[in-house]
Motif scaffolding. Sequence first.
Motif, PDB file in Angstrom:
ATOM      1  N   LYS A 144       0.740  -1.157  -0.048  1.00  0.00           N
ATOM      2  CA  LYS A 144       0.176  -0.118  -0.036  1.00  0.00           C
ATOM      3  C   LYS A 144       0.787   1.067   0.091  1.00  0.00           C
ATOM      4  CE  LYS A 144      -3.734   2.374   2.376  1.00  0.00           C
ATOM      5  NZ  LYS A 144      -3.735   3.323   1.749  1.00  0.00           N
ATOM      6  N   ALA A 145       1.881   1.240   0.690  1.00  0.00           N
ATOM      7  CA  ALA A 145       2.956   2.381   0.602  1.00  0.00           C
ATOM      8  C   ALA A 145       3.341   2.637  -0.587  1.00  0.00           C
ATOM      9  CB  ALA A 145       3.913   2.260   1.696  1.00  0.00           C
ATOM     10  N   MET A 146       4.011   1.613  -1.297  1.00  0.00           N
ATOM     11  CA  MET A 146       4.411   1.541  -2.618  1.00  0.00           C
ATOM     12  C   MET A 146       3.482   2.413  -3.549  1.00  0.00           C
ATOM     13  SD  MET A 146       4.704  -0.035  -5.814  1.00  0.00           S
ATOM     14  CE  MET A 146       3.935  -1.627  -5.537  1.00  0.00           C
ATOM     15  N   ILE A 147       2.237   1.685  -3.369  1.00  0.00           N
ATOM     16  CA  ILE A 147       1.236   2.235  -4.462  1.00  0.00           C
ATOM     17  C   ILE A 147       0.710   3.530  -4.180  1.00  0.00           C
ATOM     18  CG2 ILE A 147      -1.237   2.001  -5.121  1.00  0.00           C
ATOM     19  CD1 ILE A 147      -0.707  -1.087  -4.868  1.00  0.00           C
ATOM     20  N   ASP A 148       0.961   4.066  -3.130  1.00  0.00           N
ATOM     21  CA  ASP A 148       0.531   5.533  -2.730  1.00  0.00           C
ATOM     22  C   ASP A 148       1.655   6.227  -2.990  1.00  0.00           C
ATOM     23  OD1 ASP A 148      -1.991   4.695  -1.736  1.00  0.00           O
ATOM     24  OD2 ASP A 148      -1.266   4.686   0.371  1.00  0.00           O
ATOM     25  N   ALA A 149       2.995   5.954  -3.196  1.00  0.00           N
ATOM     26  CA  ALA A 149       4.179   6.864  -3.568  1.00  0.00           C
ATOM     27  C   ALA A 149       4.256   6.877  -4.910  1.00  0.00           C
ATOM     28  CB  ALA A 149       5.328   6.133  -2.859  1.00  0.00           C
ATOM     29  N   ILE A 150       3.719   6.125  -5.876  1.00  0.00           N
ATOM     30  CA  ILE A 150       3.657   6.021  -7.336  1.00  0.00           C
ATOM     31  C   ILE A 150       3.526   7.778  -7.863  1.00  0.00           C
ATOM     32  CG2 ILE A 150       2.911   5.438  -9.472  1.00  0.00           C
ATOM     33  CD1 ILE A 150       2.852   2.448  -8.283  1.00  0.00           C
ATOM     34  N   ALA A 151       4.170   7.964  -8.461  1.00  0.00           N
ATOM     35  CA  ALA A 151       4.052   9.640  -9.101  1.00  0.00           C
ATOM     36  C   ALA A 151       4.307   9.547 -10.529  1.00  0.00           C
ATOM     37  CB  ALA A 151       4.776  10.421  -8.463  1.00  0.00           C
ATOM     38  N   LYS A 152       4.034  10.878 -11.270  1.00  0.00           N
ATOM     39  CA  LYS A 152       4.347  10.736 -12.575  1.00  0.00           C
ATOM     40  C   LYS A 152       5.884  10.556 -12.983  1.00  0.00           C
ATOM     41  CE  LYS A 152       4.009  14.226 -16.300  1.00  0.00           C
ATOM     42  NZ  LYS A 152       3.700  15.581 -16.824  1.00  0.00           N
ATOM     43  N   GLY A 153       6.040   9.696 -14.042  1.00  0.00           N
ATOM     44  CA  GLY A 153       7.412   9.360 -14.391  1.00  0.00           C
ATOM     45  C   GLY A 153       8.046   8.231 -13.745  1.00  0.00           C
ATOM     46  N   ASP A 154       7.305   7.540 -12.882  1.00  0.00           N
ATOM     47  CA  ASP A 154       7.887   6.390 -12.425  1.00  0.00           C
ATOM     48  C   ASP A 154       7.513   5.334 -13.295  1.00  0.00           C
ATOM     49  OD1 ASP A 154       8.331   7.385  -9.912  1.00  0.00           O
ATOM     50  OD2 ASP A 154       6.643   6.926  -8.824  1.00  0.00           O
ATOM     51  N   GLU A 155       8.383   4.212 -13.366  1.00  0.00           N
ATOM     52  CA  GLU A 155       8.331   2.908 -14.116  1.00  0.00           C
ATOM     53  C   GLU A 155       7.764   1.807 -13.471  1.00  0.00           C
ATOM     54  OE1 GLU A 155      12.212   2.441 -15.850  1.00  0.00           O
ATOM     55  OE2 GLU A 155      11.901   4.323 -16.947  1.00  0.00           O
ATOM     56  N   VAL A 156       6.523   1.154 -14.012  1.00  0.00           N
ATOM     57  CA  VAL A 156       5.948   0.337 -13.175  1.00  0.00           C
ATOM     58  C   VAL A 156       5.315  -0.893 -13.863  1.00  0.00           C
ATOM     59  CG1 VAL A 156       4.602   1.958 -11.630  1.00  0.00           C
ATOM     60  CG2 VAL A 156       3.693   1.342 -13.693  1.00  0.00           C
ATOM     61  N   VAL A 157       5.225  -2.036 -13.333  1.00  0.00           N
ATOM     62  CA  VAL A 157       4.670  -3.223 -13.871  1.00  0.00           C
ATOM     63  C   VAL A 157       3.275  -3.538 -13.332  1.00  0.00           C
ATOM     64  CG1 VAL A 157       5.077  -5.623 -14.135  1.00  0.00           C
ATOM     65  CG2 VAL A 157       6.955  -4.060 -13.987  1.00  0.00           C
ATOM     66  N   THR A 158       2.534  -3.631 -14.166  1.00  0.00           N
ATOM     67  CA  THR A 158       0.956  -4.151 -13.736  1.00  0.00           C
ATOM     68  C   THR A 158       0.982  -5.650 -13.437  1.00  0.00           C
ATOM     69  OG1 THR A 158       0.216  -4.724 -15.941  1.00  0.00           O
ATOM     70  CG2 THR A 158       0.167  -2.259 -15.260  1.00  0.00           C
TER      71      THR A 158
END
Length: 107
Positions: A47-61
């Motif tokens: 939950k902390a990782m998901i809340d910290a995602i911002a513009k420009g971050d690279e993610v895997v769904t």
Amino acid sequence: MLITPAYAAPAQPAGFELMSFVPMIIIFVLFYFLLIRPQQKRMKEQKAMIDAIAKGDEVVTNGGVLGRVVKASEQYLTVEVADGVEMVVQRVAIANKLEKGTLKAQR
């Protein structure tokens, strides 16, 4: 005679015995420390990782799609999966946040 007579066992006192519940208490404590507590800790970190995602971050769904976040709102993220191709996903659909530059190495 060959058969010995069987006598009824004396009746046990009807009092409460704590020793009969000790194995159940030990099992519950083991379940808590081996299963419940680590799972709660993992959920809190996710939950902390998901809340910290911002513009420009690279993610895997959760589906395995890699992309870069181009727009972030409270519940949804717009992820660019290829040049000019964007898709909107829910924040909870993010499995992992990647290090910067991971997508360039993959292309």
